[in-house]
Every structure is written in C-alpha cells, then in structure tokens.
Design an enzyme around this catalytic site. Structure first.
Site, mmCIF file in Angstrom:
data_model
loop_
_atom_site.group_PDB
_atom_site.id
_atom_site.type_symbol
_atom_site.label_atom_id
_atom_site.label_comp_id
_atom_site.label_asym_id
_atom_site.label_seq_id
_atom_site.Cartn_x
_atom_site.Cartn_y
_atom_site.Cartn_z
ATOM 1 N N ASN A 193 48.857 -23.708 9.204
ATOM 2 C CA ASN A 193 50.005 -23.553 8.534
ATOM 3 C C ASN A 193 50.606 -24.605 7.756
ATOM 4 O O ASN A 193 52.119 -24.799 7.983
ATOM 5 C CB ASN A 193 51.052 -22.694 9.589
ATOM 6 C CG ASN A 193 52.195 -22.179 8.788
ATOM 7 O OD1 ASN A 193 53.183 -22.009 9.482
ATOM 8 N ND2 ASN A 193 52.137 -21.530 7.524
ATOM 9 N N CYS A 217 48.582 -26.038 4.754
ATOM 10 C CA CYS A 217 48.033 -26.085 3.557
ATOM 11 C C CYS A 217 47.984 -24.677 2.939
ATOM 12 O O CYS A 217 48.901 -24.372 2.011
ATOM 13 C CB CYS A 217 46.665 -26.608 3.435
ATOM 14 S SG CYS A 217 46.579 -28.402 3.884
ATOM 15 N N ARG A 218 47.094 -23.822 3.227
ATOM 16 C CA ARG A 218 46.854 -22.488 2.541
ATOM 17 C C ARG A 218 48.046 -21.584 2.651
ATOM 18 O O ARG A 218 48.587 -20.956 1.929
ATOM 19 C CB ARG A 218 45.477 -21.982 2.920
ATOM 20 C CG ARG A 218 44.414 -22.831 2.606
ATOM 21 C CD ARG A 218 43.082 -22.305 3.280
ATOM 22 N NE ARG A 218 43.150 -22.676 4.614
ATOM 23 C CZ ARG A 218 42.326 -22.125 5.453
ATOM 24 N NH1 ARG A 218 41.192 -21.426 4.964
ATOM 25 N NH2 ARG A 218 42.402 -22.176 6.754
ATOM 26 N N SER A 219 48.378 -21.237 3.953
ATOM 27 C CA SER A 219 49.571 -20.298 4.137
ATOM 28 C C SER A 219 50.891 -20.695 3.608
ATOM 29 O O SER A 219 51.556 -19.734 3.078
ATOM 30 C CB SER A 219 49.530 -19.686 5.509
ATOM 31 O OG SER A 219 49.843 -20.715 6.354
ATOM 32 N N CYS A 229 46.900 -19.089 7.744
ATOM 33 C CA CYS A 229 45.752 -19.913 7.873
ATOM 34 C C CYS A 229 45.777 -20.321 9.253
ATOM 35 O O CYS A 229 46.277 -20.079 10.282
ATOM 36 C CB CYS A 229 45.826 -21.053 6.690
ATOM 37 S SG CYS A 229 46.983 -22.283 6.822
ATOM 38 N N ASP A 238 39.569 -23.948 2.948
ATOM 39 C CA ASP A 238 40.596 -25.163 3.547
ATOM 40 C C ASP A 238 40.385 -26.518 2.921
ATOM 41 O O ASP A 238 39.352 -27.110 2.955
ATOM 42 C CB ASP A 238 40.253 -25.449 4.998
ATOM 43 C CG ASP A 238 41.322 -26.145 5.727
ATOM 44 O OD1 ASP A 238 42.187 -26.779 5.275
ATOM 45 O OD2 ASP A 238 41.282 -25.967 6.915
#
Length: 163
Positions: free
Chosen positions: A17, A19-21, A14, A131
């Site tokens: 690096n 939150c999402r990934s 993301c 995000d």
C-alpha cells in the site's frame, strides 16, 4: 445523489500500500472529483501486509503522479476482513494480492466483488499491475499508465451502475 443512497465503495489493494494501490486511489479520486461524483463514490486503498502502515506513498510513485498533476494524499494501512464486507468492489493489483484477498475471505462470501484492477483497462492490455518497487522510473511510469487507464474504465463502469 439521492439522500437514501449510500456511496459506492471501492478499495484498491496491493502488497504494501505504498506504490500501486495508493496510485490507483489518487488517480481514481481525481477522476471521480472531475466527474462531480465525490459524494457518490467512496475510495480507499490498503495493503495485504502491514509493514508500511502509516506511511505515505513511495516518494518515486508520488513524484511520478505529481508530475502528471495529481495531489498526493493517503497513508498506508493493512486490509481487513471488514473491508471485504464494507466495500462494494475490492480491486487487487496482481494475482498474489488476489490470492491473499481470497484467503482473507475464507468462506468465499465476497468472492464476486474481489477482482483484478486491470480487468477495467480499456486501452492497455495487461495481466496485472507490476510492482515497481525494486525497479527504475520506467516501472513507475508503467504503473501510472495502467492505473490511469483502468481507473477510467472503472469509473465508466460504476457510472453505468449508479445511474
């Protein structure tokens, strides 16, 4: 896994690096562990920017995942061109991340292994993993829901590939 077979390597990406990934890395790691495939699948995450390098997951993302039973691990790092070479699959959270990864792959050598994570969703339909950084708790829950679904679909796909 046979001794001569290398682990299948998956990288989640993301922007920052945090939150999402890392959420995808944490969720996928638990799913892989529960299937007894820890030695067969190597998992990591990275960001297209290095602003948060060395930091752990965003506390709001970590709390969301912890409430769902996940162990929070990992530190942010920036994706490299070597990652594109070394990983079998590089999964972007959204189109901007996908474009950044393709720019990093100047020659287009690795285009076939750079994809959107949501391509693996089974239950949910989404064009990307949004995000949640500037939103509220609902955004973090949505990310967790999408990531859990996509990671299960991903695991099923990899299991078919590695036998």
């Amino acid at each position: 896994m046979p001794a001569d077979r290398k682990p299948f390597r998956v990288l989640f990406v993301c922007m920052g690096n945090i939150c999402r990934s890392p959420a995808a890395e944490i969720v996928f790691r638990k799913q892989v562990d529960e299937e007894g495939l820890t030695d067969a699948i190597h998992i990591d995450s990275a960001g297209t920017i290095g602003y948060h390098a060395g930091k752990g997951p965003d506390p709001r993302m970590a709390d969301t995942l912890r409430r769902r039973g996940y162990e929070i691990t990992g530190r942010s790092r920036q994706v490299t061109s070597e990652d594109l070479r070394d990983f079998d699959l590089v999964l972007a959270a959204d189109e901007d991340n996908l474009k950044d990864l393709r720019r990093l792959d100047r020659a287009g050598t690795y285009r076939g292994k750079i994809r959107l994570l949501v391509e693996y969703c089974v239950e949910k339909e989404a064009s990307h993993v949004p995000d949640p950084y500037y939103g509220g708790q609902r955004g973090f829950e949505e990310v967790a829901d999408l990531v859990e679904d996509a990671c299960q679909g991903l695991l099923d796909s990899i299991k078919r590939q590695i036998g």
